[in-house]
Design an enzyme around this catalytic site. Structure first.
Site, PDB file in Angstrom:
ATOM      1  N   MET A   1       0.767  -1.324   0.137  1.00 40.63           N
ATOM      2  CA  MET A   1       0.075  -0.087  -0.187  1.00 40.63           C
ATOM      3  C   MET A   1       0.937   1.216   0.074  1.00 40.63           C
ATOM      4  SD  MET A   1      -2.796  -1.363   2.765  1.00 40.63           S
ATOM      5  CE  MET A   1      -4.096  -0.140   2.340  1.00 40.63           C
ATOM      6  N   GLU A   2       1.020   1.789  -1.183  1.00 34.59           N
ATOM      7  CA  GLU A   2       2.082   3.014  -1.222  1.00 34.59           C
ATOM      8  C   GLU A   2       1.366   4.508  -1.170  1.00 34.59           C
ATOM      9  OE1 GLU A   2       5.453   4.229  -4.517  1.00 34.59           O
ATOM     10  OE2 GLU A   2       4.788   2.504  -4.555  1.00 34.59           O
ATOM     11  N   VAL A   3       1.875   5.176  -0.325  1.00 33.13           N
ATOM     12  CA  VAL A   3       1.282   6.548  -0.221  1.00 33.13           C
ATOM     13  C   VAL A   3      -0.184   6.607  -0.114  1.00 33.13           C
ATOM     14  CG1 VAL A   3       1.860   8.865  -0.986  1.00 33.13           C
ATOM     15  CG2 VAL A   3       3.209   7.058  -1.661  1.00 33.13           C
TER      16      VAL A   3
END
Length: 264
Positions: free
Chosen positions: A157-159
Site C-alpha cells: 500500500m503505497e502513499v
C-alpha cells in the site's frame, strides 16, 4: 542461525507485530539486511540479481516481476516460477487480479500493489498520495478485496493516508505492507537507497535516512582524487617505485645474464 520466515509465518504475524521489509539493489545490501535481522528482503527479478536469494537463505526473500515485461499471464507465471526456483519465497506482481489469480492458482505467493503504483500513476494524477477522497478510499478497498479474492497473500500500500490504510488493513486477511501508508499496516517497507541515504535531491516524505552514504561516497571520491594526485606526483619526481616495490636478482645471476646478453 535463524530460519527464514515462510508465508505461513508471515501471515501468522498479522496483528501480532510489525514486519520489517527492505528493497535492495546489491548483494552486499541483502547480506547486511539479513545479518541485521530483517524479516523480508526484496529486489527485482533481473538476471544480475537472480542469485541474491541464495546469499541470504535465513531471510524471507521476495523477487519482483518488473512491470511491463509480461504481456499476459503465461509469461508472468513462467518468470514467477523461475524466481521461486531461484530461491524466492514470494513474488511481487503489480499486474491485475486476473494475472494474480493465475499465479496464485499454481501456488505462487503473490504480493500485489495498490495506491501510488508508479508505472500506473497517470491514472491517479501523478506521483502523489492516493485515497484522500472517500471515493478514492472506497476504490482502494475494492482493489484490495479484488486482489484478496484473486489469491494474493499480501498487498503493498503505497502513499495512502494512514487512517485509510489502517481501516483497509482491518478489512482484509492479506498482509498489508506500508510504503508511506502509516504504522497500522502489518509491515513497514523502505528502499535501501533511501534508508542508507544514497540519494541526492528529492527525498520521499515517507522515507527515512539512517545513514549518509551519499556524503560518504563524496568523501571517498575526494580521497580517490587525492590518492591519484599523490601517485602522479611521485611518478613524476621518481619517488615511486621504491625499493620495497620491486623484485631484486642475485648479483651473480645478474652478471651471468649480462655476459650472455652481450653475446645474444
Amino acid at each position: 542461525m535463524s530460519k527464514a520466515l515462510t508465508v505461513m509465518d508471515l501471515r501468522a504475524l498479522k496483528g501480532v507485530r510489525q514486519i520489517s521489509f527492505v528493497q535492495v539493489a546489491r548483494e552486499e545490501e541483502a547480506i547486511a539486511a539479513s545479518e541485521a535481522g530483517m524479516d523480508m528482503i526484496g529486489t527485482a527479478f533481473i538476471p544480475e540479481r537472480a542469485h541474491f536469494a541464495r546469499a541470504v537463505p535465513q531471510t524471507h526473500f521476495q523477487f519482483g516481476l518488473p512491470w511491463g515485461k509480461h504481456a499476459e499471464a503465461t509469461e508472468a507465471l513462467r518468470d514467477a516460477m523461475a524466481a521461486m526456483n531461484a530461491g524466492a519465497q514470494s513474488i511481487y506482481c503489480g499486474m491485475s487480479p486476473a494475472i494474480v489469480e493465475v499465479l496464485a492458482r499454481e501456488g505462487v505467493p503473490v504480493i500485489c500493489h495498490v495506491g501510488l503504483v508508479p508505472p500506473k500513476a497517470t491514472w491517479t494524477g501523478g506521483f502523489k498520495a492516493v485515497g484522500k477522497s472517500a471515493e478514492q478510499a472506497l476504490h482502494l478497498l475494492q482493489e484490495v478485496k479484488d486482489f484478496e479474492n484473486a489469491g494474493g497473500f499480501a498487498v503493498e500500500m503505497e502513499v495512502i493516508p494512514a487512517r485509510v490504510a489502517a481501516e483497509i488493513s482491518k478489512r482484509t486477511s492479506m498482509l498489508t505492507i506500508s510504503l508511506g501508508s502509516g504504522g497500522d499496516c502489518d509491515a513497514q517497507y523502505l528502499f535501501s537507497a533511501d534508508l542508507l541515504g544514497e540519494n541526492r535531491g528529492h527525498f520521499p516524505r515517507h522515507a527515512k535516512a539512517y545513514r549518509n552514504f551519499a556524503g560518504e561516497r563524496d568523501r571517498l571520491q575526494a580521497e580517490r582524487v587525492a590518492a591519484y594526485r599523490e601517485y602522479i606526483s611521485e611518478v613524476n619526481v621518481g619517488t615511486f617505485p621504491e625499493a620495497s616495490h620491486v623484485v631484486e636478482i642475485d648479483e651473480t645471476a645478474l652478471q651471468d645474464f649480462l655476459k650472455q646478453a652481450e653475446r645474444a
